[in-house]
Design an enzyme around this catalytic site. Structure first.
Site, PDB file in Angstrom:
ATOM      1  N   SER A   1      31.099  38.578  44.266  1.00 47.67           N
ATOM      2  CA  SER A   1      30.529  39.885  43.908  1.00 47.67           C
ATOM      3  C   SER A   1      31.441  40.621  42.933  1.00 47.67           C
ATOM      4  CB  SER A   1      30.332  40.734  45.172  1.00 47.67           C
ATOM      5  OG  SER A   1      29.378  40.134  46.023  1.00 47.67           O
TER       6      SER A   1
ATOM      7  N   ARG B   1      36.444  47.660  51.173  1.00 49.43           N
ATOM      8  CA  ARG B   1      37.180  46.726  50.320  1.00 49.43           C
ATOM      9  C   ARG B   1      38.574  47.232  49.948  1.00 49.43           C
ATOM     10  NH1 ARG B   1      33.579  44.896  52.440  1.00 49.43           N
ATOM     11  NH2 ARG B   1      31.781  43.765  51.616  1.00 49.43           N
TER      12      ARG B   1
ATOM     13  N   GLU C   1      34.914  45.105  42.120  1.00 48.53           N
ATOM     14  CA  GLU C   1      35.341  44.497  43.389  1.00 48.53           C
ATOM     15  C   GLU C   1      36.256  43.314  43.104  1.00 48.53           C
ATOM     16  OE1 GLU C   1      33.323  42.274  47.240  1.00 48.53           O
ATOM     17  OE2 GLU C   1      32.440  44.124  46.490  1.00 48.53           O
TER      18      GLU C   1
END
Length: 311
Positions: free
Chosen positions: A234, A185, A304
């Protein structure tokens, strides 16, 4: 925040309250952003710009005062806009940046504003496999190229060939995937850089099999995630060797609330705006979850979801 007029032009600085005459796209001052993000919360952008095309974008950025904050906004699915709003300029890539074309050698070329679900569908129709996971990423090409978006065992680093990027000063560059230094990420793209196009490479596949895998992904998301709520995807990154939702559950946070924000009962790595949550409620709830998880398990969860703007 000021924009400097182009040499020989009669444009006024953005900071003066007037729209520069050379802008062909849509430029709004004090533009509300809540309706543009999945959480449906947060403040306004000092300026919101939807460029008419690539030339319009580069000309506009090259005229801004150096150091002006610039942020790209896609579908707003993995984002908390803080209640104080966003300083500088928010750039939203619209239809002019949403094209998807099939190229040679199982390559798909996409505009930075193209949604992942449409990229996956185009690849399916062309018999290109390996991009089915994009069906499970609720965002646009620009966003998931920047953050190395992933789902269902694959990530953008697995398929990206290169991407076209407009830097904060308006210069355009093409960056190969190998130069993005991808990790979980994360990429090395600088703040303010805007991904305007990308090329993904797959492999030959059967359209029916590709479609079946996309349907499986869609069904799994529907069954396991609170998709029909005001959420942001998420919330926390999965720690090495573990699952964030399991740690949140272990810490007893399922259904936990703060103001109008709630930890999803359906999937504990999702936060929900139950109706009237502020962004402070949502972010504060996330921080409380992090505190409880750390206290219970010793693991420090990393966000995230991107959190931006003034408190």
């Amino acid at each position: 925040m000021n924009a400097q007029p182009a040499p020989g032009s009669d444009e006024e600085p953005v900071g003066s309250g007037s729209v520069p005459t050379g802008v062909r796209g849509d430029l709004k001052k004090d533009a509300p952003l809540a309706k543009l993000v999945w959480f449906k919360s947060g403040g306004a952008a000092d300026w919101l710009f939807e460029p008419a095309d690539l030339e319009d974008l580069t000309n506009f950025l090259s005229g801004l005062q150096p150091g002006t904050p610039i942020m790209a906004l896609g579908l707003g699915s993995n984002l908390i806009i803080r209640d104080g709003g966003i300083p500088g300029v928010v750039v939203r890539l619209g239809k002019a940046f949403s094209s998807i074309e099939v190229k040679r050698d199982n390559v798909i070329e996409c505009g930075g504003g193209a949604p992942g679900i449409l990229v996956a569908s185009k690849a399916r129709d062309a018999g290109i496999a390996g991009m089915e996971f994009l069906r499970g990423i609720p965002g646009t090409v620009g966003g998931f190229v920047r953050m190395n978006g992933g789902a269902y065992g694959r990530e953008v680093a697995d398929i990206l060939v290169d991407c076209d990027v407009v830097m904060p000063d308006g210069n355009c560059v093409t960056i190969p995937a190998s130069d993005l230094d991808y990790s979980y990420r994360h990429s090395r793209l600088p703040e303010g850089a805007i991904v305007t196009a990308a090329r993904f490479k797959g492999e030959p596949g059967d359209p029916e099999a590709i479609g079946a895998e996309m349907d499986r992904i869609a069904e799994e998301r529907e069954n396991s995630q609170p998709l029909r709520t005001k959420t942001g995807g998420s919330t926390f990154k999965n720690p090495v060797g573990g699952k964030a939702w399991q740690l949140v559950d272990k810490a007893g946070c399922r259904g936990l609330t703060k103001g109008g924000a709630q930890v999803s009962e359906k999937h504990t790595n999702f936060l929900i705006n139950t109706g009237d949550a502020t962004s402070a409620d949502i972010e504060g709830l996330g921080e409380e979850v992090r505190r409880r998880v750390n206290e219970k398990t010793g693991v420090s969860l990393e966000w995230e979801i991107k959190r931006v703007g003034r408190p």
